[in-house]
Design a protein around this motif. Structure first.
Motif, PDB file in Angstrom:
ATOM      1  N   SER A   1      33.919 -14.642  26.887  1.00 34.98           N
ATOM      2  CA  SER A   1      33.287 -15.855  26.879  1.00 34.98           C
ATOM      3  C   SER A   1      33.477 -17.008  27.735  1.00 34.98           C
ATOM      4  O   SER A   1      32.508 -17.485  28.546  1.00 34.98           O
ATOM      5  CB  SER A   1      33.351 -16.588  25.375  1.00 34.98           C
ATOM      6  N   ILE A   2      34.585 -16.986  28.182  1.00 28.09           N
ATOM      7  CA  ILE A   2      35.099 -17.710  29.565  1.00 28.09           C
ATOM      8  C   ILE A   2      34.481 -17.333  30.692  1.00 28.09           C
ATOM      9  O   ILE A   2      33.900 -18.050  31.502  1.00 28.09           O
ATOM     10  CB  ILE A   2      36.595 -18.251  29.170  1.00 28.09           C
ATOM     11  N   ILE A   3      34.828 -15.868  30.742  1.00 31.11           N
ATOM     12  CA  ILE A   3      33.860 -15.418  32.090  1.00 31.11           C
ATOM     13  C   ILE A   3      32.615 -15.577  32.003  1.00 31.11           C
ATOM     14  O   ILE A   3      32.139 -15.977  33.177  1.00 31.11           O
ATOM     15  CB  ILE A   3      34.619 -13.937  32.050  1.00 31.11           C
TER      16      ILE A   3
ATOM     17  N   ILE B   1      31.711 -19.064  33.246  1.00 30.77           N
ATOM     18  CA  ILE B   1      32.240 -19.390  34.730  1.00 30.77           C
ATOM     19  C   ILE B   1      30.964 -18.739  35.651  1.00 30.77           C
ATOM     20  O   ILE B   1      30.582 -19.234  36.438  1.00 30.77           O
ATOM     21  CB  ILE B   1      33.517 -18.844  34.888  1.00 30.77           C
ATOM     22  N   VAL B   2      30.667 -17.470  35.286  1.00 28.91           N
ATOM     23  CA  VAL B   2      29.663 -16.659  35.973  1.00 28.91           C
ATOM     24  C   VAL B   2      28.267 -17.276  35.784  1.00 28.91           C
ATOM     25  O   VAL B   2      27.579 -17.662  36.948  1.00 28.91           O
ATOM     26  CB  VAL B   2      29.559 -15.379  35.670  1.00 28.91           C
ATOM     27  N   GLY B   3      28.004 -17.674  34.589  1.00 25.89           N
ATOM     28  CA  GLY B   3      26.579 -18.418  34.510  1.00 25.89           C
ATOM     29  C   GLY B   3      26.772 -19.765  35.258  1.00 25.89           C
ATOM     30  O   GLY B   3      25.679 -20.197  36.032  1.00 25.89           O
ATOM     31  N   ALA B   4      28.040 -20.594  35.416  1.00 25.42           N
ATOM     32  CA  ALA B   4      27.845 -21.901  36.251  1.00 25.42           C
ATOM     33  C   ALA B   4      27.636 -21.549  37.597  1.00 25.42           C
ATOM     34  O   ALA B   4      26.894 -22.194  38.213  1.00 25.42           O
ATOM     35  CB  ALA B   4      29.067 -22.585  35.558  1.00 25.42           C
ATOM     36  N   VAL B   5      28.455 -20.431  38.030  1.00 25.83           N
ATOM     37  CA  VAL B   5      28.469 -20.305  39.478  1.00 25.83           C
ATOM     38  C   VAL B   5      26.967 -19.970  39.983  1.00 25.83           C
ATOM     39  O   VAL B   5      26.470 -20.086  40.961  1.00 25.83           O
ATOM     40  CB  VAL B   5      29.526 -19.138  40.007  1.00 25.83           C
TER      41      VAL B   5
END
Length: 113
Positions: A79-81, A84-88
């Motif tokens: 979920s954290i990954i 982070i990928v979505g934010a990037v």
């Protein structure tokens, strides 16, 4: 040997909890975070998080608390990954739009006629 209701007595947990020593409540499966990151952030990593989150309660019910905790930790990690990928990706998209907007306003269309 039977109990006072005529049912056979089984060895193990007298409460009928499956015969293993239940150390407490099941770990948090992080299913809400997995679903939110799947919908809002990054679909592929979110799906992995959902699968891991769904394994938590199943493993707990099978009497595997260590494996259930590992699945809960994996669901949280994915979920954290995904977040982070979505934010990037969102930041890169905004940068792309700004760069294209600056480029579009700096080009003089009258020079290309």
């Amino acid at each position: 040997m039977t109990d006072n209701q005529g049912l056979p007595n089984y060895s193990g947990d007298p409460q009928g909890g499956g015969g293993f020593n239940n150390p407490g409540p099941p770990p948090n499966n992080n299913l809400v975070w997995a679903i939110l990151t799947t919908i809002l952030c990054c679909l592929p990593f979110g799906i992995v998080a959902i699968v891991k989150a769904n394994q938590v309660n199943t493993l707990w019910a099978q009497g595997q608390p260590a494996a259930a905790q590992e699945a809960a930790d994996a669901a949280k990690k994915w979920s954290i990954i995904a977040a982070i990928v979505g934010a990037v990706i969102a930041v890169l998209y905004v940068i792309l739009v700004v760069v294209l907007g600056v480029f579009a306003t700096s080009v003089d269309v009258n020079n290309y006629r």
